[in-house]
Design a protein around this motif. Structure first.
Motif, PDB file in Angstrom:
ATOM      1  N   ILE A  10       0.846  -1.400   0.004  1.00  0.00           N
ATOM      2  CA  ILE A  10      -0.221  -0.063   0.003  1.00  0.00           C
ATOM      3  C   ILE A  10       0.545   1.522   0.527  1.00  0.00           C
ATOM      4  O   ILE A  10       0.352   2.243  -0.499  1.00  0.00           O
ATOM      5  CB  ILE A  10      -0.836  -0.091   1.333  1.00  0.00           C
ATOM      6  CG1 ILE A  10      -2.377  -1.426   0.998  1.00  0.00           C
ATOM      7  CG2 ILE A  10      -1.550   1.810   1.448  1.00  0.00           C
ATOM      8  CD1 ILE A  10      -2.618  -1.794   2.547  1.00  0.00           C
ATOM      9  N   THR A  14       0.857   3.917  -3.155  1.00  0.00           N
ATOM     10  CA  THR A  14      -0.002   5.489  -2.379  1.00  0.00           C
ATOM     11  C   THR A  14       1.841   6.670  -2.713  1.00  0.00           C
ATOM     12  O   THR A  14       1.791   7.530  -3.603  1.00  0.00           O
ATOM     13  CB  THR A  14       0.631   5.342  -0.797  1.00  0.00           C
ATOM     14  OG1 THR A  14      -0.720   4.979   0.052  1.00  0.00           O
ATOM     15  CG2 THR A  14      -0.396   6.975  -0.554  1.00  0.00           C
ATOM     16  N   LEU A  17       1.284   6.892  -6.235  1.00  0.00           N
ATOM     17  CA  LEU A  17       0.035   7.689  -7.366  1.00  0.00           C
ATOM     18  C   LEU A  17       0.331   9.198  -6.944  1.00  0.00           C
ATOM     19  O   LEU A  17       0.147   9.845  -7.364  1.00  0.00           O
ATOM     20  CB  LEU A  17      -0.870   7.342  -6.552  1.00  0.00           C
ATOM     21  CG  LEU A  17      -2.760   8.170  -6.504  1.00  0.00           C
ATOM     22  CD1 LEU A  17      -2.944   7.872  -7.841  1.00  0.00           C
ATOM     23  CD2 LEU A  17      -3.528   7.661  -5.213  1.00  0.00           C
ATOM     24  N   LEU A  21       0.527  12.700  -9.669  1.00  0.00           N
ATOM     25  CA  LEU A  21      -0.154  13.022  -8.852  1.00  0.00           C
ATOM     26  C   LEU A  21       0.853  14.829  -9.513  1.00  0.00           C
ATOM     27  O   LEU A  21       0.388  15.518  -9.792  1.00  0.00           O
ATOM     28  CB  LEU A  21      -1.157  13.687  -8.387  1.00  0.00           C
ATOM     29  CG  LEU A  21      -2.093  12.594  -8.244  1.00  0.00           C
ATOM     30  CD1 LEU A  21      -2.675  11.685  -6.870  1.00  0.00           C
ATOM     31  CD2 LEU A  21      -3.358  12.926  -9.226  1.00  0.00           C
ATOM     32  N   SER A  22       2.361  14.614  -8.280  1.00  0.00           N
ATOM     33  CA  SER A  22       2.394  15.826  -8.340  1.00  0.00           C
ATOM     34  C   SER A  22       3.933  16.412  -8.987  1.00  0.00           C
ATOM     35  O   SER A  22       4.181  17.400  -9.492  1.00  0.00           O
ATOM     36  CB  SER A  22       2.694  16.061  -6.685  1.00  0.00           C
ATOM     37  OG  SER A  22       3.610  15.528  -6.268  1.00  0.00           O
TER      38      SER A  22
ATOM     39  N   SER B  88      -0.240  22.629  -5.885  1.00  0.00           N
ATOM     40  CA  SER B  88      -0.252  21.526  -6.083  1.00  0.00           C
ATOM     41  C   SER B  88      -0.005  20.621  -4.935  1.00  0.00           C
ATOM     42  O   SER B  88      -0.703  19.414  -5.206  1.00  0.00           O
ATOM     43  CB  SER B  88      -0.608  21.751  -7.786  1.00  0.00           C
ATOM     44  OG  SER B  88       1.727  22.146  -7.594  1.00  0.00           O
ATOM     45  N   LYS B  89       1.440  20.514  -5.280  1.00  0.00           N
ATOM     46  CA  LYS B  89       1.695  19.334  -4.070  1.00  0.00           C
ATOM     47  C   LYS B  89       1.552  18.790  -3.113  1.00  0.00           C
ATOM     48  O   LYS B  89       0.642  17.816  -2.808  1.00  0.00           O
ATOM     49  CB  LYS B  89       3.562  19.662  -4.331  1.00  0.00           C
ATOM     50  CG  LYS B  89       4.531  20.424  -4.884  1.00  0.00           C
ATOM     51  CD  LYS B  89       5.201  19.393  -5.216  1.00  0.00           C
ATOM     52  CE  LYS B  89       6.729  19.249  -6.629  1.00  0.00           C
ATOM     53  NZ  LYS B  89       7.224  19.932  -6.574  1.00  0.00           N
ATOM     54  N   ALA B  92      -1.963  17.186  -3.622  1.00  0.00           N
ATOM     55  CA  ALA B  92      -1.614  15.693  -4.466  1.00  0.00           C
ATOM     56  C   ALA B  92      -1.687  14.878  -3.105  1.00  0.00           C
ATOM     57  O   ALA B  92      -1.691  13.815  -2.872  1.00  0.00           O
ATOM     58  CB  ALA B  92      -0.566  15.778  -5.284  1.00  0.00           C
ATOM     59  N   CYS B  96      -3.529  11.766  -1.634  1.00  0.00           N
ATOM     60  CA  CYS B  96      -2.302  10.323  -1.460  1.00  0.00           C
ATOM     61  C   CYS B  96      -2.563   9.393  -0.111  1.00  0.00           C
ATOM     62  O   CYS B  96      -3.077   8.798  -0.118  1.00  0.00           O
ATOM     63  CB  CYS B  96      -1.064  10.716  -1.894  1.00  0.00           C
ATOM     64  SG  CYS B  96      -1.178  10.944  -3.351  1.00  0.00           S
ATOM     65  N   LEU B  97      -2.413  10.885   0.732  1.00  0.00           N
ATOM     66  CA  LEU B  97      -2.446  10.281   2.061  1.00  0.00           C
ATOM     67  C   LEU B  97      -3.523   9.789   3.012  1.00  0.00           C
ATOM     68  O   LEU B  97      -3.879   8.620   3.189  1.00  0.00           O
ATOM     69  CB  LEU B  97      -2.033  11.652   3.361  1.00  0.00           C
ATOM     70  CG  LEU B  97      -0.876  11.546   3.586  1.00  0.00           C
ATOM     71  CD1 LEU B  97      -0.364  12.940   4.383  1.00  0.00           C
ATOM     72  CD2 LEU B  97       0.554  10.840   4.006  1.00  0.00           C
ATOM     73  N   PHE B  99      -5.763   7.872   0.572  1.00  0.00           N
ATOM     74  CA  PHE B  99      -5.596   7.074  -0.315  1.00  0.00           C
ATOM     75  C   PHE B  99      -5.491   6.553   0.695  1.00  0.00           C
ATOM     76  O   PHE B  99      -6.228   5.714   0.794  1.00  0.00           O
ATOM     77  CB  PHE B  99      -5.299   7.137  -1.609  1.00  0.00           C
ATOM     78  CG  PHE B  99      -4.770   5.911  -2.931  1.00  0.00           C
ATOM     79  CD1 PHE B  99      -6.328   5.240  -2.818  1.00  0.00           C
ATOM     80  CD2 PHE B  99      -3.511   5.443  -2.915  1.00  0.00           C
ATOM     81  CE1 PHE B  99      -5.734   4.029  -3.983  1.00  0.00           C
ATOM     82  CE2 PHE B  99      -3.514   4.473  -3.356  1.00  0.00           C
ATOM     83  CZ  PHE B  99      -4.641   3.706  -3.560  1.00  0.00           C
ATOM     84  N   GLY B 100      -3.969   6.631   1.156  1.00  0.00           N
ATOM     85  CA  GLY B 100      -3.372   5.366   1.628  1.00  0.00           C
ATOM     86  C   GLY B 100      -3.832   5.345   2.800  1.00  0.00           C
ATOM     87  O   GLY B 100      -3.655   3.885   3.733  1.00  0.00           O
ATOM     88  N   LEU B 103      -6.563   2.669   3.112  1.00  0.00           N
ATOM     89  CA  LEU B 103      -6.074   0.970   2.053  1.00  0.00           C
ATOM     90  C   LEU B 103      -5.734   0.328   3.189  1.00  0.00           C
ATOM     91  O   LEU B 103      -6.171  -0.605   3.791  1.00  0.00           O
ATOM     92  CB  LEU B 103      -5.730   1.212   0.910  1.00  0.00           C
ATOM     93  CG  LEU B 103      -5.518   2.042  -0.416  1.00  0.00           C
ATOM     94  CD1 LEU B 103      -4.971   1.243  -0.821  1.00  0.00           C
ATOM     95  CD2 LEU B 103      -6.699   0.838  -0.802  1.00  0.00           C
ATOM     96  N   LEU B 104      -5.160   1.098   4.101  1.00  0.00           N
ATOM     97  CA  LEU B 104      -4.238   0.825   5.578  1.00  0.00           C
ATOM     98  C   LEU B 104      -5.958   0.138   6.670  1.00  0.00           C
ATOM     99  O   LEU B 104      -5.165  -1.201   6.786  1.00  0.00           O
ATOM    100  CB  LEU B 104      -3.440   2.169   5.631  1.00  0.00           C
ATOM    101  CG  LEU B 104      -1.994   1.272   5.406  1.00  0.00           C
ATOM    102  CD1 LEU B 104      -1.318   2.942   5.498  1.00  0.00           C
ATOM    103  CD2 LEU B 104      -1.605   0.447   5.595  1.00  0.00           C
ATOM    104  N   VAL B 107      -5.871  -3.689   5.308  1.00  0.00           N
ATOM    105  CA  VAL B 107      -5.140  -4.279   5.822  1.00  0.00           C
ATOM    106  C   VAL B 107      -5.676  -5.353   6.761  1.00  0.00           C
ATOM    107  O   VAL B 107      -5.442  -6.845   7.135  1.00  0.00           O
ATOM    108  CB  VAL B 107      -3.858  -3.995   6.137  1.00  0.00           C
ATOM    109  CG1 VAL B 107      -2.829  -4.881   6.253  1.00  0.00           C
ATOM    110  CG2 VAL B 107      -3.127  -3.685   4.878  1.00  0.00           C
TER     111      VAL B 107
END
Lengths: 122, 330
Positions: A10, A14, A17, A21-22, B88-89, B92, B96-97, B99-100, B103-104, B107
């Protein structure tokens, strides 16, 4: 070990991804794509692994009985095997697109490409 | 002890991936990505997936690194970095955090690592392990599932490689190739590289053929063997110049061979239809090969796969390195 490999998969996904994206550089984006893909493959392989099992090639042509607990899961492995080869073919396609973009705009950087798109006569 | 190595590798892998994404020099980042692929191979070998590890070693660490370098060599390896562009970073990073994190959370619901009775390891894979040898006389279960039980899947994956090759040709194609009648000799020609490449190339090709032919009994098969055969050709193109590689396998002939590979696969599978069988049901061939019909049929479709993959890797490299002109490379 029980959840470590899933967590690493995972984390890799991440990371991939985030790169896609960045990152502004097209090559870095493709590297993120490759890392995302290996994360998924790691997830599948850890799903198919069995504690104390050997590789999915039969010992002595199966002489002495074949027990499914003794061999790692071949199904998840072949799904991922073909995914790797298709992955490199699509990576090549992505690199070809990046190369074409570089030939047009002289940069891999997204911002430069966008700036060029807005002012084509520059 | 073995578990400790696995844990160490699993912790090392994300670190190397982060370094690959963090480096500002693209060429170094690509090399680190190759090292990352090698570490990943070790992790997969530890989990018993030798065929997958073999493929990743040949493809991820080998050929895809070469593809990246082929593109970077003729373009640029520098990254223009803009430290002021934070917004923008940040978006993103938050996405992403999230999303992670989601998912975590999942687990803990997954089955334990290495549980032989988890839903993934029950069902059809048990059938494959216990009956594959009786059905097909092939000890490598991965090859059996790849080329027999799930043959349609593999056939279409091979077709994807062919389509990607054609796509790259169409993207990079030049209407009129640049006129160049320069001879084979390149400015940075090196005697040592040429001689050692000429010495190594036959062994690479021989090993590739061995991997294709011995895939029934050891890790390997059409995909891995095809990639190795392709790297042999890429080595020739790199060291001896593109003209000499084109003498070995010209571009039109390469496209035809790639299509022939898929045709061998599909054609061998289509013959059973005539004899009232299913598509890719090799048991019809028993009148020709006896009880080894499915084993021999697998070898033939693997040869088809190897042809397509070999031509695919070679063609992708040649297009990328010469920007479609097929005239001069590295």
């Amino acid at each position: 070990m029980t959840t470590l490999s899933y967590s690493v998969a995972i984390i890799l996904m991440t990371m991939g991804l985030w790169a896609m994206l960045s990152k502004k550089n097209l090559i870095k984006k493709l590297m993120g794509l490759a890392i995302f893909q290996t994360g998924i493959i790691l997830f599948f392989i850890s799903m198919g692994a069995k504690e104390g099992a050997t590789i999915p090639i039969l010992d002595h042509h199966g002489y002495g009985g074949i027990y499914s607990d003794d061999y790692a899961n071949p199904l998840t492995q072949i799904l991922m095997l073909t995914a790797i080869v298709v992955g490199v073919a699509t990576l090549g396609l992505g690199l070809a697109l990046a190369r074409k973009i570089y030939a047009h705009y002289g940069s891999f950087n997204e911002d430069d490409i966008l700036a060029n798109l807005r002012e084509p006569n520059e | 002890m073995l578990i400790a190595i696995e844990v160490g590798l699993l912790i090392l892998v994300p670190c190397v991936a982060f370094v690959a994404l963090w480096l500002r020099d693209l060429m170094s980042a690509v090399i680190v990505l190759g090292a990352y692929s090698f570490l990943m191979c070790l992790v997969w070998t530890g989990m018993g997936a030798v065929d997958v590890a073999f493929t990743e070693a040949a493809v991820g660490a080998g050929v895809s690194t070469v593809f990246f370098i082929a593109v970077l060599f003729n373009t640029t390896r520098n990254i223009t970095f803009n430290p002021l562009d934070v917004s923008s970073k940040l978006v993103a990073l938050v996405a992403c955090l999230g999303f992670g994190y989601v998912l975590l959370q999942g687990v803990s619901d997954l089955p334990d690592w290495g549980d032989p009775y988890s839903p993934v390891n029950a069902g059809v894979s048990t059938y494959y392990i216990e009956n594959a040898y009786a059905d097909t006389h092939v000890p490598n279960l991965v090859t059996t599932v790849l080329a027999d039980y799930r043959s349609v899947d593999t056939m279409l994956e091979t077709t994807v490689v062919l389509i990607a090759l054609l796509g790259i040709f169409m993207i990079l194609k030049k209407d009129r190739p640049a006129q160049s009648d320069s001879s084979d000799t390149q400015a940075h020609d090196s005697l040592i590289i040429r001689l050692s490449a000429r010495f190594i190339a036959p062994f690479i090709q021989l090993f590739g053929l061995y991997v294709v032919a011995h895939g029934h009994h050891s890790p390997g098969g059409g995909f891995q063997g095809g990639v190795i055969l392709g790297t042999g050709l890429i080595l020739m193109a790199m060291s001896m110049g593109m003209a000499s590689a084109k003498r070995l396998l010209s571009i039109p002939r390469m496209i035809i061979l790639a299509a022939v590979g898929v045709l061998i696969y599909a054609g061998w599978g289509a013959v059973p239809l005539v004899y009232n069988g299913y598509f890719l049901d090799y048991s019809v061939w028993e009148s020709v090969f006896g009880s080894m019909a499915r084993s021999h049929s697998m070898l033939i479709v693997e040869i088809g796969v190897a042809l397509t993959v070999m031509c695919g890797m070679y063609g992708i490299y040649m297009s990328l390195v010469s920007d479609g002109g097929m005239q001069e490379g590295l």
